[in-house]
Motif scaffolding. Structure first.
Motif, PDB file in Angstrom:
ATOM      1  N   HIS A 123     -18.506  36.153  20.533  1.00  0.00           N
ATOM      2  CA  HIS A 123     -19.359  37.180  19.945  1.00  0.00           C
ATOM      3  C   HIS A 123     -20.461  37.702  20.855  1.00  0.00           C
ATOM      4  CE1 HIS A 123     -21.666  33.553  18.899  1.00  0.00           C
ATOM      5  NE2 HIS A 123     -22.707  34.329  18.926  1.00  0.00           N
ATOM      6  N   ASP A 124     -20.694  37.126  22.000  1.00  0.00           N
ATOM      7  CA  ASP A 124     -21.588  37.736  22.986  1.00  0.00           C
ATOM      8  C   ASP A 124     -21.216  37.221  24.367  1.00  0.00           C
ATOM      9  OD1 ASP A 124     -22.933  35.348  23.642  1.00  0.00           O
ATOM     10  OD2 ASP A 124     -24.617  35.752  22.335  1.00  0.00           O
ATOM     11  N   GLU A 125     -21.908  37.698  25.378  1.00  0.00           N
ATOM     12  CA  GLU A 125     -21.479  37.399  26.740  1.00  0.00           C
ATOM     13  C   GLU A 125     -21.700  35.944  27.154  1.00  0.00           C
ATOM     14  OE1 GLU A 125     -25.687  38.724  26.838  1.00  0.00           O
ATOM     15  OE2 GLU A 125     -23.892  39.600  26.017  1.00  0.00           O
ATOM     16  N   ARG A 126     -22.484  35.185  26.405  1.00  0.00           N
ATOM     17  CA  ARG A 126     -22.720  33.798  26.785  1.00  0.00           C
ATOM     18  C   ARG A 126     -22.006  32.798  25.890  1.00  0.00           C
ATOM     19  NH1 ARG A 126     -27.629  36.272  27.658  1.00  0.00           N
ATOM     20  NH2 ARG A 126     -28.323  35.773  25.599  1.00  0.00           N
ATOM     21  N   TYR A 127     -21.390  33.260  24.820  1.00  0.00           N
ATOM     22  CA  TYR A 127     -20.759  32.334  23.884  1.00  0.00           C
ATOM     23  C   TYR A 127     -19.285  32.142  24.202  1.00  0.00           C
ATOM     24  CZ  TYR A 127     -18.741  30.298  19.762  1.00  0.00           C
ATOM     25  OH  TYR A 127     -18.050  29.477  18.925  1.00  0.00           O
ATOM     26  N   MET A 128     -18.862  30.919  24.111  1.00  0.00           N
ATOM     27  CA  MET A 128     -17.445  30.583  24.232  1.00  0.00           C
ATOM     28  C   MET A 128     -17.215  29.471  23.215  1.00  0.00           C
ATOM     29  SD  MET A 128     -14.474  30.825  25.900  1.00  0.00           S
ATOM     30  CE  MET A 128     -14.851  31.649  27.406  1.00  0.00           C
ATOM     31  N   PRO A 129     -16.151  29.546  22.399  1.00  0.00           N
ATOM     32  CA  PRO A 129     -15.892  28.445  21.472  1.00  0.00           C
ATOM     33  C   PRO A 129     -15.894  27.114  22.222  1.00  0.00           C
ATOM     34  CG  PRO A 129     -14.406  30.265  21.043  1.00  0.00           C
ATOM     35  CD  PRO A 129     -15.159  30.601  22.304  1.00  0.00           C
ATOM     36  N   LYS A 130     -16.560  26.119  21.663  1.00  0.00           N
ATOM     37  CA  LYS A 130     -16.778  24.850  22.355  1.00  0.00           C
ATOM     38  C   LYS A 130     -15.488  24.230  22.871  1.00  0.00           C
ATOM     39  CE  LYS A 130     -18.928  20.308  21.869  1.00  0.00           C
ATOM     40  NZ  LYS A 130     -18.738  20.067  23.252  1.00  0.00           N
ATOM     41  N   GLN A 131     -14.454  24.216  22.047  1.00  0.00           N
ATOM     42  CA  GLN A 131     -13.196  23.605  22.474  1.00  0.00           C
ATOM     43  C   GLN A 131     -12.611  24.348  23.669  1.00  0.00           C
ATOM     44  OE1 GLN A 131     -11.411  24.040  18.600  1.00  0.00           O
ATOM     45  NE2 GLN A 131     -11.277  21.824  18.364  1.00  0.00           N
ATOM     46  N   VAL A 132     -12.667  25.671  23.632  1.00  0.00           N
ATOM     47  CA  VAL A 132     -12.123  26.469  24.729  1.00  0.00           C
ATOM     48  C   VAL A 132     -12.960  26.262  25.985  1.00  0.00           C
ATOM     49  CG1 VAL A 132     -11.640  28.811  25.523  1.00  0.00           C
ATOM     50  CG2 VAL A 132     -11.137  28.174  23.169  1.00  0.00           C
ATOM     51  N   ALA A 133     -14.285  26.329  25.843  1.00  0.00           N
ATOM     52  CA  ALA A 133     -15.170  26.173  27.000  1.00  0.00           C
ATOM     53  C   ALA A 133     -14.987  24.812  27.659  1.00  0.00           C
ATOM     54  CB  ALA A 133     -16.619  26.367  26.574  1.00  0.00           C
ATOM     55  N   ASP A 134     -14.921  23.762  26.863  1.00  0.00           N
ATOM     56  CA  ASP A 134     -14.755  22.419  27.423  1.00  0.00           C
ATOM     57  C   ASP A 134     -13.463  22.307  28.217  1.00  0.00           C
ATOM     58  OD1 ASP A 134     -17.142  21.713  26.268  1.00  0.00           O
ATOM     59  OD2 ASP A 134     -16.240  20.596  24.599  1.00  0.00           O
ATOM     60  N   ARG A 135     -12.381  22.837  27.666  1.00  0.00           N
ATOM     61  CA  ARG A 135     -11.089  22.747  28.353  1.00  0.00           C
ATOM     62  C   ARG A 135     -11.061  23.607  29.611  1.00  0.00           C
ATOM     63  NH1 ARG A 135      -6.847  20.550  25.617  1.00  0.00           N
ATOM     64  NH2 ARG A 135      -5.897  20.697  27.650  1.00  0.00           N
ATOM     65  N   LEU A 136     -11.623  24.823  29.531  1.00  0.00           N
ATOM     66  CA  LEU A 136     -11.630  25.695  30.703  1.00  0.00           C
ATOM     67  C   LEU A 136     -12.540  25.140  31.792  1.00  0.00           C
ATOM     68  CD1 LEU A 136     -11.624  29.206  29.009  1.00  0.00           C
ATOM     69  CD2 LEU A 136      -9.721  28.068  30.158  1.00  0.00           C
ATOM     70  N   LYS A 137     -13.659  24.526  31.403  1.00  0.00           N
ATOM     71  CA  LYS A 137     -14.541  23.892  32.388  1.00  0.00           C
ATOM     72  C   LYS A 137     -13.826  22.730  33.065  1.00  0.00           C
ATOM     73  CE  LYS A 137     -18.908  25.024  30.152  1.00  0.00           C
ATOM     74  NZ  LYS A 137     -20.022  24.487  29.347  1.00  0.00           N
ATOM     75  N   ALA A 138     -13.116  21.927  32.270  1.00  0.00           N
ATOM     76  CA  ALA A 138     -12.395  20.779  32.824  1.00  0.00           C
ATOM     77  C   ALA A 138     -11.314  21.231  33.807  1.00  0.00           C
ATOM     78  CB  ALA A 138     -11.768  19.955  31.698  1.00  0.00           C
ATOM     79  N   ASP A 139     -10.709  22.384  33.534  1.00  0.00           N
ATOM     80  CA  ASP A 139      -9.669  22.911  34.421  1.00  0.00           C
ATOM     81  C   ASP A 139     -10.245  23.731  35.569  1.00  0.00           C
ATOM     82  OD1 ASP A 139      -7.829  21.716  32.785  1.00  0.00           O
ATOM     83  OD2 ASP A 139      -7.287  23.553  31.713  1.00  0.00           O
ATOM     84  N   GLY A 140     -11.575  23.963  35.554  1.00  0.00           N
ATOM     85  CA  GLY A 140     -12.219  24.720  36.618  1.00  0.00           C
ATOM     86  C   GLY A 140     -12.017  26.219  36.526  1.00  0.00           C
ATOM     87  N   VAL A 141     -11.621  26.726  35.357  1.00  0.00           N
ATOM     88  CA  VAL A 141     -11.353  28.153  35.197  1.00  0.00           C
ATOM     89  C   VAL A 141     -12.594  28.899  34.734  1.00  0.00           C
ATOM     90  CG1 VAL A 141      -9.988  29.851  33.926  1.00  0.00           C
ATOM     91  CG2 VAL A 141      -8.930  27.735  34.720  1.00  0.00           C
ATOM     92  N   TRP A 142     -13.342  28.337  33.797  1.00  0.00           N
ATOM     93  CA  TRP A 142     -14.501  29.016  33.228  1.00  0.00           C
ATOM     94  C   TRP A 142     -15.769  28.337  33.712  1.00  0.00           C
ATOM     95  CZ3 TRP A 142     -18.018  27.895  28.984  1.00  0.00           C
ATOM     96  CH2 TRP A 142     -18.752  29.006  28.583  1.00  0.00           C
ATOM     97  N   LYS A 143     -16.690  29.113  34.207  1.00  0.00           N
ATOM     98  CA  LYS A 143     -17.921  28.562  34.770  1.00  0.00           C
ATOM     99  C   LYS A 143     -19.114  28.693  33.840  1.00  0.00           C
ATOM    100  CE  LYS A 143     -15.795  27.820  38.628  1.00  0.00           C
ATOM    101  NZ  LYS A 143     -14.922  26.707  38.612  1.00  0.00           N
ATOM    102  N   GLY A 144     -18.974  29.397  32.733  1.00  0.00           N
ATOM    103  CA  GLY A 144     -20.070  29.526  31.780  1.00  0.00           C
ATOM    104  C   GLY A 144     -21.121  30.499  32.240  1.00  0.00           C
ATOM    105  N   GLU A 145     -22.377  30.154  31.977  1.00  0.00           N
ATOM    106  CA  GLU A 145     -23.483  31.066  32.266  1.00  0.00           C
ATOM    107  C   GLU A 145     -23.636  31.363  33.744  1.00  0.00           C
ATOM    108  OE1 GLU A 145     -27.170  30.264  30.381  1.00  0.00           O
ATOM    109  OE2 GLU A 145     -26.197  29.595  28.550  1.00  0.00           O
ATOM    110  N   GLU A 146     -23.311  30.404  34.607  1.00  0.00           N
ATOM    111  CA  GLU A 146     -23.482  30.667  36.033  1.00  0.00           C
ATOM    112  C   GLU A 146     -22.550  31.773  36.519  1.00  0.00           C
ATOM    113  OE1 GLU A 146     -20.825  26.785  37.022  1.00  0.00           O
ATOM    114  OE2 GLU A 146     -22.627  26.854  35.825  1.00  0.00           O
ATOM    115  N   ALA A 147     -21.411  31.976  35.822  1.00  0.00           N
ATOM    116  CA  ALA A 147     -20.479  33.034  36.214  1.00  0.00           C
ATOM    117  C   ALA A 147     -20.974  34.403  35.772  1.00  0.00           C
ATOM    118  CB  ALA A 147     -19.102  32.778  35.615  1.00  0.00           C
ATOM    119  N   SER A 148     -21.787  34.459  34.708  1.00  0.00           N
ATOM    120  CA  SER A 148     -22.233  35.752  34.198  1.00  0.00           C
ATOM    121  C   SER A 148     -23.542  36.208  34.830  1.00  0.00           C
ATOM    122  CB  SER A 148     -22.371  35.684  32.669  1.00  0.00           C
ATOM    123  OG  SER A 148     -23.377  34.766  32.314  1.00  0.00           O
ATOM    124  N   GLN A 149     -24.173  35.388  35.653  1.00  0.00           N
ATOM    125  CA  GLN A 149     -25.454  35.769  36.252  1.00  0.00           C
ATOM    126  C   GLN A 149     -25.269  36.316  37.643  1.00  0.00           C
ATOM    127  OE1 GLN A 149     -27.954  32.343  35.971  1.00  0.00           O
ATOM    128  NE2 GLN A 149     -28.117  32.507  33.767  1.00  0.00           N
TER     129      GLN A 149
END
Length: 149
Positions: A123-149
């Motif tokens: 729903h906004d540029e910093r939100y990612m569903p927790k389950q998705v974010a955790d899995r993408l972080k573990a796989d090194g695909v999603w960087k979270g807030e550091e990628a959007s700055q």
């Protein structure tokens, strides 16, 4: 019947009633539970057609194909694997390529196409569903807030 026997009968009947109620509640919950999977999980161990699951990841770049009316096809990816999704309905306003998404539905029998009943987008540029974010972080695909700055 003696008082003791009546008391035991009432207690046994009450316990039977409670056990039946608990079993009915557990059965109802088991019918509505949807386990969360990423495309990589399904590549390793496929799920049978007709099993209700949640599929999460990122909407694949260049994968959105709109059909007649509200029909749309797209892919959900975790960076290594992708699954084709078909959905018939109105997509969330923030649904777009490269964004986090969680779909709920079942695999089409005899096919590797996931038929979604619902689509949830971030729903906004910093939100990612927790389950998705955790899995993408573990796989090194999603960087979270550091990628959007």
């Amino acid at each position: 019947m003696t008082r003791k026997q009546k008391r035991l009968a009432v207690i046994a009947g009450g316990m039977g009633f409670i056990a039946t109620a608990v079993l009915l509640v557990l059965f109802a919950f088991s019918q509505s539970v949807a386990y969360f999977y990423m495309p990589g999980d399904l590549a390793k161990s496929p799920i049978g057609a007709g099993t209700l699951i949640r599929l999460g990841g990122l909407v694949g770049e260049g994968s959105i194909v709109r059909g007649e009316g509200t029909q749309v096809q797209f892919s959900v990816t975790d960076g290594s694997d992708a699954i084709k999704v078909r959905y018939n309905g109105i997509l969330p306003d923030l649904f777009r390529e490269g964004q986090g998404v969680v779909t709920e539905g079942k695999f089409e029998p005899g096919s590797d196409v996931f038929v979604a009943d619902s689509v949830l987008a971030k729903h906004d540029e910093r939100y990612m569903p927790k389950q998705v974010a955790d899995r993408l972080k573990a796989d090194g695909v999603w960087k979270g807030e550091e990628a959007s700055q």
